[in-house]
Design a protein around this motif. Structure first.
Motif, PDB file in Angstrom:
ATOM      1  N   MET A 398       0.835  -1.206   0.000  1.00 14.95           N
ATOM      2  CA  MET A 398       0.000   0.000   0.000  1.00 14.95           C
ATOM      3  C   MET A 398       0.866   1.252   0.000  1.00 14.95           C
ATOM      4  SD  MET A 398      -3.092   0.828   2.654  1.00 14.95           S
ATOM      5  CE  MET A 398      -4.247   2.180   2.352  1.00 14.95           C
ATOM      6  N   MET A 399       0.444   2.220  -0.809  1.00 10.63           N
ATOM      7  CA  MET A 399       1.165   3.498  -0.874  1.00 10.63           C
ATOM      8  C   MET A 399       0.916   4.323   0.382  1.00 10.63           C
ATOM      9  SD  MET A 399       0.701   4.849  -4.776  1.00 10.63           S
ATOM     10  CE  MET A 399       1.599   4.088  -6.145  1.00 10.63           C
ATOM     11  N   GLU A 400       1.999   4.895   0.874  1.00  8.28           N
ATOM     12  CA  GLU A 400       1.905   5.714   2.073  1.00  8.28           C
ATOM     13  C   GLU A 400       2.322   7.149   1.737  1.00  8.28           C
ATOM     14  OE1 GLU A 400       4.748   4.728   5.089  1.00  8.28           O
ATOM     15  OE2 GLU A 400       3.516   5.584   6.692  1.00  8.28           O
ATOM     16  N   ASP A 401       1.560   8.093   2.200  1.00  5.70           N
ATOM     17  CA  ASP A 401       1.876   9.521   2.005  1.00  5.70           C
ATOM     18  C   ASP A 401       1.872   9.912   0.512  1.00  5.70           C
ATOM     19  OD1 ASP A 401       2.133   9.581   4.744  1.00  5.70           O
ATOM     20  OD2 ASP A 401       4.303   9.299   4.688  1.00  5.70           O
ATOM     21  N   GLU A 455      -6.237   5.136   5.796  1.00  7.31           N
ATOM     22  CA  GLU A 455      -5.009   5.385   5.042  1.00  7.31           C
ATOM     23  C   GLU A 455      -3.934   4.393   5.492  1.00  7.31           C
ATOM     24  OE1 GLU A 455      -3.908   9.467   4.877  1.00  7.31           O
ATOM     25  OE2 GLU A 455      -5.901  10.123   4.197  1.00  7.31           O
ATOM     26  N   ALA A 456      -2.781   4.471   4.819  1.00 10.84           N
ATOM     27  CA  ALA A 456      -1.763   3.426   4.969  1.00 10.84           C
ATOM     28  C   ALA A 456      -1.432   3.075   6.426  1.00 10.84           C
ATOM     29  CB  ALA A 456      -0.502   3.821   4.207  1.00 10.84           C
ATOM     30  N   GLU A 457      -1.109   4.111   7.197  1.00  8.28           N
ATOM     31  CA  GLU A 457      -0.648   3.812   8.548  1.00  8.28           C
ATOM     32  C   GLU A 457      -1.724   3.080   9.358  1.00  8.28           C
ATOM     33  OE1 GLU A 457       1.558   6.258  12.118  1.00  8.28           O
ATOM     34  OE2 GLU A 457       1.213   7.240  10.188  1.00  8.28           O
ATOM     35  N   ALA A 458      -2.959   3.548   9.211  1.00  5.78           N
ATOM     36  CA  ALA A 458      -4.056   2.914   9.951  1.00  5.78           C
ATOM     37  C   ALA A 458      -4.315   1.501   9.441  1.00  5.78           C
ATOM     38  CB  ALA A 458      -5.323   3.759   9.816  1.00  5.78           C
ATOM     39  N   ALA A 459      -4.238   1.324   8.138  1.00  4.59           N
ATOM     40  CA  ALA A 459      -4.467  -0.004   7.563  1.00  4.59           C
ATOM     41  C   ALA A 459      -3.384  -0.978   8.032  1.00  4.59           C
ATOM     42  CB  ALA A 459      -4.489   0.075   6.043  1.00  4.59           C
ATOM     43  N   ASP A 460      -2.165  -0.488   8.107  1.00  4.92           N
ATOM     44  CA  ASP A 460      -1.039  -1.310   8.544  1.00  4.92           C
ATOM     45  C   ASP A 460      -1.206  -1.677  10.019  1.00  4.92           C
ATOM     46  OD1 ASP A 460       1.486  -2.557   8.255  1.00  4.92           O
ATOM     47  OD2 ASP A 460       2.421  -0.847   9.267  1.00  4.92           O
ATOM     48  N   GLU A 461      -1.559  -0.676  10.775  1.00  6.73           N
ATOM     49  CA  GLU A 461      -1.721  -0.884  12.213  1.00  6.73           C
ATOM     50  C   GLU A 461      -2.831  -1.908  12.474  1.00  6.73           C
ATOM     51  OE1 GLU A 461      -3.769  -0.216  15.870  1.00  6.73           O
ATOM     52  OE2 GLU A 461      -4.406   1.075  14.205  1.00  6.73           O
ATOM     53  N   VAL A 465      -2.926  -4.861   5.545  1.00  2.18           N
ATOM     54  CA  VAL A 465      -2.009  -4.962   4.405  1.00  2.18           C
ATOM     55  C   VAL A 465      -0.702  -5.576   4.870  1.00  2.18           C
ATOM     56  CG1 VAL A 465      -2.926  -3.083   2.991  1.00  2.18           C
ATOM     57  CG2 VAL A 465      -1.266  -2.590   4.803  1.00  2.18           C
ATOM     58  N   THR A 466       0.030  -6.103   3.908  1.00  8.25           N
ATOM     59  CA  THR A 466       1.304  -6.726   4.255  1.00  8.25           C
ATOM     60  C   THR A 466       2.363  -5.671   4.552  1.00  8.25           C
ATOM     61  OG1 THR A 466       0.727  -8.460   2.704  1.00  8.25           O
ATOM     62  CG2 THR A 466       3.000  -8.422   3.488  1.00  8.25           C
ATOM     63  N   MET A 467       2.373  -4.638   3.734  1.00  8.66           N
ATOM     64  CA  MET A 467       3.457  -3.665   3.847  1.00  8.66           C
ATOM     65  C   MET A 467       2.992  -2.321   3.308  1.00  8.66           C
ATOM     66  SD  MET A 467       7.291  -4.475   2.524  1.00  8.66           S
ATOM     67  CE  MET A 467       7.374  -6.120   3.212  1.00  8.66           C
ATOM     68  N   ILE A 468       3.377  -1.245   3.979  1.00  9.46           N
ATOM     69  CA  ILE A 468       3.098   0.091   3.438  1.00  9.46           C
ATOM     70  C   ILE A 468       4.434   0.707   3.044  1.00  9.46           C
ATOM     71  CG2 ILE A 468       0.963   0.392   4.746  1.00  9.46           C
ATOM     72  CD1 ILE A 468       2.478   2.087   6.753  1.00  9.46           C
TER      73      ILE A 468
END
Lengths: 552, 552
Positions: A398-401, A455-461, A465-468
């Motif tokens: 996932m794309m972050e920022d 968004e990425a950070e929340a999805a990761d937390e 997702v596997t990786m942001i």
């Protein structure tokens, strides 16, 4: 690529099946055209089948649900004398490449499963009315029906003669349905699977191999009666009219396949296909009546059909593309709205059929023997049903920022209620449940986030997702992953993925794709079956296979 | 037959393991002798193992339970610097025949399962204390322990590098334990199984790959502390002293293997082994104290050990004997009495260990890749634990009525309470439960017959045997069955039996032997792994395998 196998068909093109409709009862006749094989080199005698026959059958089952929702009972019969179905064509199997054989079996397995799904999801019950020999894949067809009637004459029997005759397994669910669906006592199953001639009459009922045996003179009449009975007792709502499933528009180019909502881009050197899914582009229909009016042009159904076709096309026609990368672009809120209109009207027959179809398409992804990845880019629309793809794939990035020069909306993932049970995997758990088997608290945290655009950070937390990755790392990481994946042994990938994807409980379905298929694949590689003196090659010569007798 | 692989060993013969005892804590050191391989052609470097290493390990686990019941926690360590265990020896695998490889893997799987059984059955907990590289089969050893501690230094990691490095699977339970025991999130499992170098430090804990990571300076101390803690909190009763497992007397002849209570007769042309089990021949001991005094000479334990050894001997040394036929002769009431003394005293540690051992021996029969039959002849003693064999085999035949010139007591089957749950299969159901999955009323009818000596007709009516035969039919039917069985493709038999034997729920255990093993066997037949340019053959050359990239 030689001949492209086309999974799109319609009744006007059928060569092997005929269907008669009579109110709540439909009759499906198997009447295989000997000379209608998909490839050269074999004749489809005695209602034996190849992939082409099965493609039509899958179409029959699918249209029965969408075009004929008035049907509550489907009777499957043979249009030929003295034979119901002789199973998969042996010469076809003997001549086919391992990869074709395995992918053919997977598709036929998926098609058999749709018989059972028709009853489970839509109360449309399939009956097998067996007259004449019903052997191997023929009996496996009957086993997939939920009621088996056998006529009581001297030639009619059910049989799984693969082991004694061909040194392979009844691999299209046969062994598993005998033990797990019909719950045949194992020593009886052992005998049944060891005798070429099969079992008939009362013993077939006593051994639970069929549900009833009927005197030949009363067979047709009793079948008709039973079909009417089942229809009368069906919980399926009365529906006056279905919708029409028109042709799927598709254009194949050398390195691409185009549909309206799905684009497949092929990188042959990189051994991967990128499957891009477009969002609806329009607001959801205003009401369920509008969905009915849109018919096969509604977003949710159209996308499911295109995606399904793309999956099948890639599986059978592009075997060297070992990695599939999913992408989406569109408005996540529109996806949610389109899905929500269906889930809010799930008691409407069409809404139900579309959602159940998505369940089957997603399961097809689960059991696809390719490495699967998803990219959650800016502008993507992984929401609700499309978010489910993220939990079906082996890895997601996932794309972050902000990304330089990228003005698309920031990448987000939006869960809906449907991610928590509406589209179960073959193991009967939701993909998120399977994902979080070791951390139930994560499942609850995900549920609490329903409707939020994460968004990425929340999805990761939240573990979605596997990786942001940010702008600096994105290209390199994705490239390295893809190159690495393309370098691994395809066999090891297949075996690894088949073991990692289905944690938790097993069901008849996971057992068919996991245990039974794996053993069959093993046997399909062994000289005792496929060697020049093996049973498959010697079939029809009157001489048995010459076996290495060592047990492994 | 070349070299006979002997499964009998004892600490005086160990070349690869050392064990230290300290009250309730034992420490098992892996210290593989490079030059101690079972066969020529490879060196067991870096604590890599072959079947010989595993035979000793199985002996360690077994003796821990019988000879050292005072032990509540077992710590597994490496005696070598910088490496915990490098897994199965690759050169051994590269050079071994398919049949050896598969049977080797089965035995190592069974041995790994005994770690978990030790805690489940006897509250004897295994801890893996990992210092140094712990890769492939090495990590699978750790995974089988119920607590994994990893030291936090630059070289210590856990890894499953089989897929990228060798193009095969972590097939000794690795993939299954990662998903089903440790419940690692599947995308993380996918990454973990794709990287050669493995994962270390905090991430290994975060990903659930290990239970704790400990600074190197405090590692030994923390491990000792944890072992004492587990021992202190163990529910295992305090036991002052175990019994001694003396050597098993065995004599191998060209076509026979003799033990005290078990005779194996080999018919090479018929490709079968007949395994005859003798009843106790004596009354049951008067009390559990007498059982303790008898030690390894008591009937139930002695028979279990002999039968276990016979199974392993036949599996690895007699691969062309595709059919095993079980027979018993003796007094059924004596068998029941011997068993009952143990079940009535199941809270006694030794009684419990003997019964749990029977559970493991019976499971070994279940997963044996041979066709299995049992003959219930006049004079036989299929009662209680021995009746269980009837429900483990693929088919059973029972004598009905008088046989001319046969003065032995009429054939009977006697069920005991133990047939209803004491010896569960890998699927966690009793064999009768599995047998009667489709007819629960039959299970209840069988339960109602506990203690009755059921003659043929009654046993048949209750569904306990496959077929009953009188004097006129017996010889012919048995002969025809045996000849037929010997003529089938061994591979098809293996696949068929693996699918028919385990109806009902699947567990981690059935999944290891069913799904994981089947995929591994398939891969073990594919050129990408075992061909001359495959990864196994090229291992160590610095050149990757040359793969056919087609996905199947």
């Amino acid at each position: 690529m030689s001949k492209v196998i086309d999974f799109r068909t319609d009744p006007s093109k059928y060569r092997h099946w005929k269907v008669e409709y009579d109110g709540p009862v439909a009759t499906v006749y198997m009447d295989v055209d000997e000379n209608g094989g998909l490839f050269e080199g074999y004749q489809l005698k005695l209602n034996s089948y190849d992939l082409g026959v099965d493609i039509e059958l899958a179409d029959v089952v699918q249209r029965m649900r969408f075009e004929h929702p008035e049907v509550k009972t489907v009777v499957m019969k043979s249009a030929k004398d003295k034979v119901f179905c002789a199973g998969a064509n042996i010469r076809m199997l003997g001549g086919a490449a391992h990869s074709h054989k395995v992918n053919f079996c997977k598709f036929t397995n998926e098609t058999r499963n749709t018989f059972e799904a028709a009853e489970a999801d839509s109360s449309q019950k399939w009956i097998a009315a067996v007259k004449g020999a019903c052997a191997g894949g023929g009996y496996e067809l009957a086993l997939a029906c939920n009621h088996i009637m056998l006529t009581d004459d001297s030639t009619s029997s059910v049989a799984l003669p693969e082991v004694p005759l061909l040194a392979v397994l009844p691999g299209t669910g046969g062994l598993t349905r005998v033990t797990d669906k019909r719950k045949v006592r194992r020593d009886r199953a052992d005998i049944f699977c060891s005798i070429e001639e099969g079992i008939k009459g009362k013993r077939a009922v006593e051994w639970r191999l069929v549900d009833e045996v009927v005197p030949n003179s009363k067979f047709d009449e009793t079948v008709a009666e039973r079909a009417r009975e089942f229809a009368a007792n069906s919980s399926k709502a009365d529906v006056a009219q279905g919708i029409t499933l028109g042709p799927i528009d598709r254009k194949i180019e050398a390195d691409a396949v185009h549909y309206d909502l799905v684009e497949v881009e092929i990188d042959r050197d990189g051994r991967r296909a990128t499957i891009s899914i477009a969002g609806p582009g329009t607001d959801a229909p205003g009401s369920i009546d509008d969905v009915m009016a849109q018919g096969d042009q509604g977003y949710m159904l159209k996308l499911a059909r295109e995606l399904d076709d793309a999956i099948l096309h890639l599986r059978l026609n592009e075997m060297e593309l070992g990695l599939w990368v999913f992408r989406t672009q569109g408005d996540p809120e529109q996806v949610i709205a389109h899905e929500e209109l269906l889930t809010a009207n799930a008691d409407n027959w069409l809404a139900n059929e579309i959602l159940q179809y998505w369940k089957r398409v997603l399961k097809r992804i689960d059991v696809t023997s390719r490495s699967l990845a998803a990219l959650v880019e800016h502008g993507s629309c992984y929401a609700g049903v499309l978010a489910e793809i993220l939990f079906a794939v082996d890895r997601s990035y996932m794309m972050e920022d902000e990304f330089e020069g990228d003005n698309r909306p920031t990448a987000t993932i939006t869960l809906s209620n449907s991610n928590f049970g509406l589209y179960p995997m073959g193991n009967d758990l939701s993909r998120l449940e399977t994902r979080f088997l070791g951390e139930p608290e994560s499942l609850e945290a995900a549920r609490a986030a329903i409707g939020e655009a994460l968004e990425a950070e929340a999805a990761d937390e939240k573990g979605l997702v596997t990786m942001i990755l940010d702008d600096i790392d994105w290209d390199d990481e994705i490239r390295i992953f893809m190159e690495e994946r393309a370098s691994f042994s395809p066999d090891a990938m297949t075996g690894m993925e088949a073991n990692l994807r289905f944690a938790g409980p097993e069901t008849m379905e996971t057992r068919i794709f996991g245990r039974l298929t794996a053993w069959q694949n093993w046997i399909f590689n062994r000289p005792n079956a496929v060697g020049k003196d093996g049973a498959l090659q010697r079939y029809g010569t009157g001489v048995r296979g010459d076996y290495n007798m060592e047990r492994v």
